[in-house]
Design a protein around this motif. Structure first.
Motif, PDB file in Angstrom:
ATOM      1  N   TYR A  84       0.824  -1.216   0.000  1.00  0.00           N
ATOM      2  CA  TYR A  84       0.000   0.000   0.000  1.00  0.00           C
ATOM      3  C   TYR A  84       0.856   1.263   0.000  1.00  0.00           C
ATOM      4  N   ALA A  85       2.000   1.229   0.669  1.00  0.00           N
ATOM      5  CA  ALA A  85       2.904   2.386   0.681  1.00  0.00           C
ATOM      6  C   ALA A  85       3.460   2.661  -0.706  1.00  0.00           C
ATOM      7  N   ARG A  86       3.522   1.635  -1.538  1.00  0.00           N
ATOM      8  CA  ARG A  86       3.955   1.801  -2.934  1.00  0.00           C
ATOM      9  C   ARG A  86       2.770   2.165  -3.824  1.00  0.00           C
ATOM     10  N   GLN A  87       1.613   1.539  -3.591  1.00  0.00           N
ATOM     11  CA  GLN A  87       0.460   1.714  -4.473  1.00  0.00           C
ATOM     12  C   GLN A  87      -0.187   3.104  -4.350  1.00  0.00           C
ATOM     13  N   MET A  88      -0.511   3.517  -3.147  1.00  0.00           N
ATOM     14  CA  MET A  88      -1.336   4.709  -2.984  1.00  0.00           C
ATOM     15  C   MET A  88      -0.646   6.022  -3.372  1.00  0.00           C
ATOM     16  N   PRO A  89       0.648   6.207  -3.149  1.00  0.00           N
ATOM     17  CA  PRO A  89       1.277   7.432  -3.665  1.00  0.00           C
ATOM     18  C   PRO A  89       1.195   7.542  -5.188  1.00  0.00           C
ATOM     19  N   LEU A  90       1.145   6.427  -5.885  1.00  0.00           N
ATOM     20  CA  LEU A  90       0.983   6.484  -7.342  1.00  0.00           C
ATOM     21  C   LEU A  90      -0.338   7.150  -7.709  1.00  0.00           C
ATOM     22  N   LEU A  91      -1.390   6.843  -6.956  1.00  0.00           N
ATOM     23  CA  LEU A  91      -2.692   7.473  -7.190  1.00  0.00           C
ATOM     24  C   LEU A  91      -2.649   8.940  -6.770  1.00  0.00           C
ATOM     25  N   GLU A  92      -2.062   9.219  -5.613  1.00  0.00           N
ATOM     26  CA  GLU A  92      -1.966  10.604  -5.143  1.00  0.00           C
ATOM     27  C   GLU A  92      -1.187  11.476  -6.123  1.00  0.00           C
ATOM     28  N   GLU A  93      -0.170  10.908  -6.757  1.00  0.00           N
ATOM     29  CA  GLU A  93       0.659  11.645  -7.720  1.00  0.00           C
ATOM     30  C   GLU A  93       0.074  11.599  -9.125  1.00  0.00           C
ATOM     31  N   ARG A  94      -1.101  10.959  -9.264  1.00  0.00           N
ATOM     32  CA  ARG A  94      -1.810  10.841 -10.538  1.00  0.00           C
ATOM     33  C   ARG A  94      -0.993  10.097 -11.596  1.00  0.00           C
ATOM     34  N   ARG A  95      -0.199   9.157 -11.136  1.00  0.00           N
ATOM     35  CA  ARG A  95       0.548   8.273 -12.038  1.00  0.00           C
ATOM     36  C   ARG A  95      -0.360   7.057 -12.278  1.00  0.00           C
ATOM     37  N   LEU A  96      -1.414   7.318 -13.028  1.00  0.00           N
ATOM     38  CA  LEU A  96      -2.533   6.383 -13.125  1.00  0.00           C
ATOM     39  C   LEU A  96      -2.169   5.055 -13.773  1.00  0.00           C
ATOM     40  N   GLU A  97      -1.384   5.083 -14.838  1.00  0.00           N
ATOM     41  CA  GLU A  97      -0.997   3.830 -15.476  1.00  0.00           C
ATOM     42  C   GLU A  97      -0.204   2.959 -14.510  1.00  0.00           C
ATOM     43  N   GLU A  98       0.728   3.583 -13.770  1.00  0.00           N
ATOM     44  CA  GLU A  98       1.521   2.827 -12.799  1.00  0.00           C
ATOM     45  C   GLU A  98       0.655   2.329 -11.647  1.00  0.00           C
ATOM     46  N   PHE A  99      -0.288   3.154 -11.196  1.00  0.00           N
ATOM     47  CA  PHE A  99      -1.211   2.710 -10.155  1.00  0.00           C
ATOM     48  C   PHE A  99      -1.977   1.474 -10.634  1.00  0.00           C
ATOM     49  N   LEU A 100      -2.486   1.525 -11.839  1.00  0.00           N
ATOM     50  CA  LEU A 100      -3.292   0.409 -12.348  1.00  0.00           C
ATOM     51  C   LEU A 100      -2.460  -0.843 -12.588  1.00  0.00           C
ATOM     52  N   GLU A 101      -1.166  -0.703 -12.747  1.00  0.00           N
ATOM     53  CA  GLU A 101      -0.298  -1.879 -12.850  1.00  0.00           C
ATOM     54  C   GLU A 101      -0.193  -2.619 -11.518  1.00  0.00           C
ATOM     55  N   THR A 102      -0.658  -2.000 -10.421  1.00  0.00           N
ATOM     56  CA  THR A 102      -0.691  -2.682  -9.127  1.00  0.00           C
ATOM     57  C   THR A 102      -1.996  -3.458  -8.949  1.00  0.00           C
ATOM     58  N   MET A 103      -2.837  -3.421  -9.968  1.00  0.00           N
ATOM     59  CA  MET A 103      -4.097  -4.172  -9.955  1.00  0.00           C
ATOM     60  C   MET A 103      -4.024  -5.275 -11.009  1.00  0.00           C
ATOM     61  N   THR A 104      -4.822  -6.314 -10.825  1.00  0.00           N
ATOM     62  CA  THR A 104      -4.889  -7.340 -11.858  1.00  0.00           C
ATOM     63  C   THR A 104      -5.549  -6.747 -13.093  1.00  0.00           C
ATOM     64  N   GLU A 105      -5.326  -7.366 -14.239  1.00  0.00           N
ATOM     65  CA  GLU A 105      -5.898  -6.867 -15.502  1.00  0.00           C
ATOM     66  C   GLU A 105      -7.413  -6.711 -15.409  1.00  0.00           C
ATOM     67  N   ASP A 106      -8.065  -7.631 -14.694  1.00  0.00           N
ATOM     68  CA  ASP A 106      -9.528  -7.584 -14.554  1.00  0.00           C
ATOM     69  C   ASP A 106      -9.960  -6.952 -13.238  1.00  0.00           C
ATOM     70  N   GLY A 107      -9.059  -6.228 -12.582  1.00  0.00           N
ATOM     71  CA  GLY A 107      -9.347  -5.633 -11.281  1.00  0.00           C
ATOM     72  C   GLY A 107     -10.542  -4.703 -11.320  1.00  0.00           C
ATOM     73  N   SER A 108     -11.160  -4.517 -10.153  1.00  0.00           N
ATOM     74  CA  SER A 108     -12.344  -3.668 -10.080  1.00  0.00           C
ATOM     75  C   SER A 108     -12.282  -2.766  -8.855  1.00  0.00           C
TER      76      SER A 108
END
Length: 176
Positions: A22-46
């Motif tokens: 989570y310490a790696r995932q959530m700053p990606l969203l806060e920094e609006r690095r959306l593609e990188e954030f979504l790479e922390t989810m499965t392809e079919d993530g929801s």
């Protein structure tokens, strides 16, 4: 009176591993690095928002929605708008806002018959700071994630955000 439900204890190594995810995932969203954030989810993530919200499935659909709503902290505030109105008007809800995610009371539940599947629940709050330094908050939530380990890395398979207010999507996020 019911006895509290007990969950299987996790060892310190797994607990820290999940915290670091989570310490790696959530700053990606806060920094609006959306593609990188979504790479922390499965392809079919929801990601699902309840009550009275929406569910979006798959990285592609999530990226489209996030690009439309996440906005740019360097742009002026979009004005007084709710999350629901922003979706209806197709405007970036978070223009002019720096947002931060705060988690507490994390409960990690390993799933039977798999060392590579976890249910993780926690309380969460989102703070928003505008260019003038004014801080406001989204309604508090409980988040339930399903994490899956693939090739030694954790990924979010699903995230269900349950808002403490049934009218959360209609709250003006930056009232004057």
């Amino acid at each position: 009176m019911h006895a509290p439900q007990r969950t299987r204890r996790v060892d310190a190594e797994l607990y820290v591993d999940v915290l670091q995810f989570y310490a790696r995932q959530m700053p990606l969203l806060e920094e609006r690095r959306l593609e990188e954030f979504l790479e922390t989810m499965t392809e079919d993530g929801s990601i699902e928002h309840v009550p009275n919200g929406w569910r979006i499935e798959g990285r592609s659909a999530l990226l489209t929605e996030m690009r439309a709503r996440r906005g740019d902290p360097e742009k002026p505030l979009v004005g007084e708008v709710s999350a629901r109105a922003a979706r209806a008007q197709d405007v970036a809800y978070y223009d002019g806002i720096v947002y931060r995610y705060w988690f507490d009371r994390m409960r990690i539940e390993p799933q039977p018959h798999s060392d590579d599947l976890l249910k993780v629940s926690y309380q969460a709050m989102v703070s928003m700071t505008d260019a003038s330094g004014k801080v406001s908050f989204e309604p508090t939530t409980t988040v339930e994630d399903v994490l899956v380990r693939q090739d030694g890395e954790w990924f979010t398979r699903s995230r269900r955000v349950t808002h403490d207010s049934p009218h959360w999507a209609d709250k003006i996020h930056n009232p004057s």
